[in-house]
Write an enzyme that holds these catalytic residues in place. Structure first.
Site, short mmCIF file in Angstrom:
data_model
loop_
_atom_site.label_atom_id
_atom_site.label_comp_id
_atom_site.label_asym_id
_atom_site.label_seq_id
_atom_site.Cartn_x
_atom_site.Cartn_y
_atom_site.Cartn_z
N ARG A 243 6.17 -4.16 -8.44
CA ARG A 243 5.06 -3.74 -7.61
C ARG A 243 4.00 -4.67 -7.85
O ARG A 243 3.72 -5.05 -8.77
CB ARG A 243 4.51 -2.25 -8.19
CG ARG A 243 5.59 -1.22 -7.73
CD ARG A 243 5.76 -0.88 -6.13
NE ARG A 243 6.73 0.01 -5.94
CZ ARG A 243 7.88 -0.01 -5.75
NH1 ARG A 243 8.40 -1.09 -5.60
NH2 ARG A 243 8.47 1.10 -5.24
N GLU A 272 0.50 -4.37 0.57
CA GLU A 272 1.75 -4.30 1.40
C GLU A 272 1.25 -3.64 2.72
O GLU A 272 0.95 -2.30 2.41
CB GLU A 272 3.01 -4.00 0.69
CG GLU A 272 3.50 -4.85 -0.19
CD GLU A 272 4.84 -4.49 -0.65
OE1 GLU A 272 5.46 -3.75 -0.35
OE2 GLU A 272 5.27 -5.07 -1.88
N HIS A 290 9.40 -7.59 0.30
CA HIS A 290 9.81 -6.88 -0.29
C HIS A 290 11.08 -6.24 -0.21
O HIS A 290 11.78 -5.37 0.48
CB HIS A 290 8.96 -5.35 -0.14
CG HIS A 290 8.87 -4.11 -1.15
ND1 HIS A 290 8.06 -3.51 -1.66
CD2 HIS A 290 10.05 -3.96 -2.14
CE1 HIS A 290 8.57 -2.64 -2.77
NE2 HIS A 290 9.72 -2.87 -2.92
C1 DGY Z 1 12.26 0.53 -5.08
O1 DGY Z 1 13.52 1.13 -5.36
O2 DGY Z 1 11.04 1.00 -5.66
C2 DGY Z 1 12.27 -0.72 -4.39
O3 DGY Z 1 10.82 -1.21 -4.31
C3 DGY Z 1 12.70 -0.63 -3.19
O4 DGY Z 1 13.99 -0.65 -3.12
#
Ligand code: DGY
Length: 328
Positions: A243, A272, A290
Site C-alpha cells: 500500500r 491512487e 496496482h
Molecule cells: C489486495 O488484495 O489488497 C491487493 O492490493 C489487490 O489485489
C-alpha cells in the site's frame, strides 16, 4: 440462519464466473460498473443487504457503518488488504469482516521479483529507448544497470507474500533479511535462510533492496518515513506492492530526484489513482497501476475465497478468513 438466500450486494464488477457462482448461491445484486461504487450508493447498499461484497476502492468507514441496517452482518472483501474498512467499527456493530489472503500471494510475489529485476536492470528504460529509435546497436557502455545476484534483500513483513518473495529471491542469488512484527518460526526461517532484524532501522542501513510486504494498518502508516529512508544507502532500491501510505511518498520522490536512492519499483501509491508527478518523471522508477494480483487465476481464486467466506457464514460457521481487529 434463515431459509432465504442471503442478500449479497457486490460493489464492483467481478470476473463473470465469480459473479455466476455467487448468483447460484445467493440473492445477488451486482453494481455492474468497473468503478468503485459511489458513496451514496454504498450508503444505500449497507441498509438493505446481509452481506456487502466489496473491494479496495470502497471507503467503508465509521460514518458509513453507522448507516448500516440491522441485516448487515458480513463485509466480505475481495482482496487481501482491508485498510479501506474500519474493522474496529464493524466489529463494534457485530459485523464480521473477511478478506482473501493466500490465493494471490504467489502472483504478487512474481510481481515483486519483476520489479526487483526491472529497476536495477533498467528494463523499462531499455524498452523505451528501443521504441524511441535510440538503439543503434550493442554497446559496451550503454544501458548499464546493476547486478542483482549477491545483493541483500530486506523484506518488511514476512507473511504469505513476503515468504513467497523470499523463496524466489534465494533462486536469484539474493540474501534474505526480514523485519516482522513477530519473528517467524525457526523452521520457516531456516528454510528461507532468512536473517531476522528486530530493529527495522538496523536492517535498512544494511540492505541493498527493500521489499514492502506488510499490510497497511495504523502502525505501518509511513513506516518508511523520511528518517528511515535516509538510513538506506544511496544506491538502494525500494519495491512496494502493498500500500502506498506505508512509505512517505513525498520523501521517497524527493530522495529519488536528489539521487539519494538508486530507484524504486512501485505498484501502489498514496493517492491512487493519482501518481506523484516527481515519481512519474524519474527514469529510475518503474510504476505500475496496482496490478500485482492482476492475473485471471488470482482474481478467480479471490472470488472463490470470498464465496467460501460468505457460504461458511451463511451456514452458521465462522468464515475462515475473518479479520480479528486485535490482530491488526
Ligand atoms: C489486495 O488484495 O489488497 C491487493 O492490493 C489487490 O489485489
Amino acid at each position: 440462519m434463515s431459509e432465504q438466500p442471503l442478500k449479497v450486494i457486490l460493489t464492483r464488477k467481478l470476473p463473470a464466473e465469480v459473479e455466476q457462482r455467487l448468483s447460484d448461491l445467493f440473492d445477488v445484486t451486482a453494481y455492474n460498473d468497473d468503478k468503485p461504487m459511489p458513496q451514496p450508493a454504498l450508503a444505500e447498499a449497507v441498509q438493505r443487504c446481509d452481506v456487502l461484497a466489496c473491494t479496495l476502492g470502497d471507503r467503508i468507514d465509521e460514518d458509513l457503518l453507522t448507516l448500516a441496517g440491522p441485516r448487515l452482518k458480513l463485509i466480505a472483501n475481495f482482496g487481501a488488504g482491508v485498510d479501506h474498512i474500519d474493522v474496529q467499527a464493524a466489529s463494534a456493530r457485530g459485523i464480521t469482516v473477511t478478506n482473501t489472503p493466500s490465493v494471490l500471494a504467489e502472483d504478487a510475489a512474481d510481481m515483486v521479483m519483476a520489479l526487483i529485476m526491472a529497476v536495477p536492470r533498467r528494463l523499462v528504460e531499455g524498452v523505451e529507448a528501443l521504441r524511441d529509435g535510440r538503439f543503434t546497436g550493442w554497446s559496451p557502455t550503454w544501458m548499464l544497470g546493476h547486478r542483482v545476484r549477491g545483493k541483500k534483500l530486506g523484506i518488511i513483513g514476512l507473511g504469505r507474500v513476503g515468504q513467497a518473495v523470499a523463496r524466489r529471491a534465494r533462486a536469484f542469488g539474493l540474501s534474505v533479511h526480514y523485519h516482522n512484527r513477530n519473528r517467524i518460526n525457526t523452521h520457516i526461517e531456516n528454510e528461507l535462510e532468512a536473517t531476522y532484524w528486530d530493529s527495522l532501522d538496523q536492517m535498512l542501513s544494511r540492505v541493498d533492496i527493500v521489499s514492502v510486504n506488510c499490510p497497511q494498518t495504523p502502525a505501518t502508516y509511513h513506516l518508511l518515513s523520511r528518517r528511515r529512508l535516509e538510513l538506506l544507502h544511496k544506491d538502494a532500491y525500494i519495491v512496494n506492492i502493498s500500500r502506498g501510505d506505508i512509505i512517505d511518498e513525498e520523501a521517497l520522490a524527493d530522495m529519488i530526484a536528489e539521487k539519494r536512492l538508486g530507484g524504486a519499483g512501485l505498484d501502489v501509491f498514496s493517492k491512487e489513482p493519482a501518481v506523484n508527478a516527481q515519481l512519474m518523471k524519474a527514469p529510475n522508477v518503474v510504476l505500475l497501476p496496482h496490478m500485482a494480483s492482476a492475473t485471471v487465476e488470482s482474481r478467480i481464486d479471490m472470488g472463490d475465497r470470498m464465496l467460501i467466506n460468505i457460504k461458511m457464514f451463511a451456514d452458521g460457521h465462522k468464515p475462515p478468513d475473518r479479520i480479528i481487529p486485535e490482530m491488526l
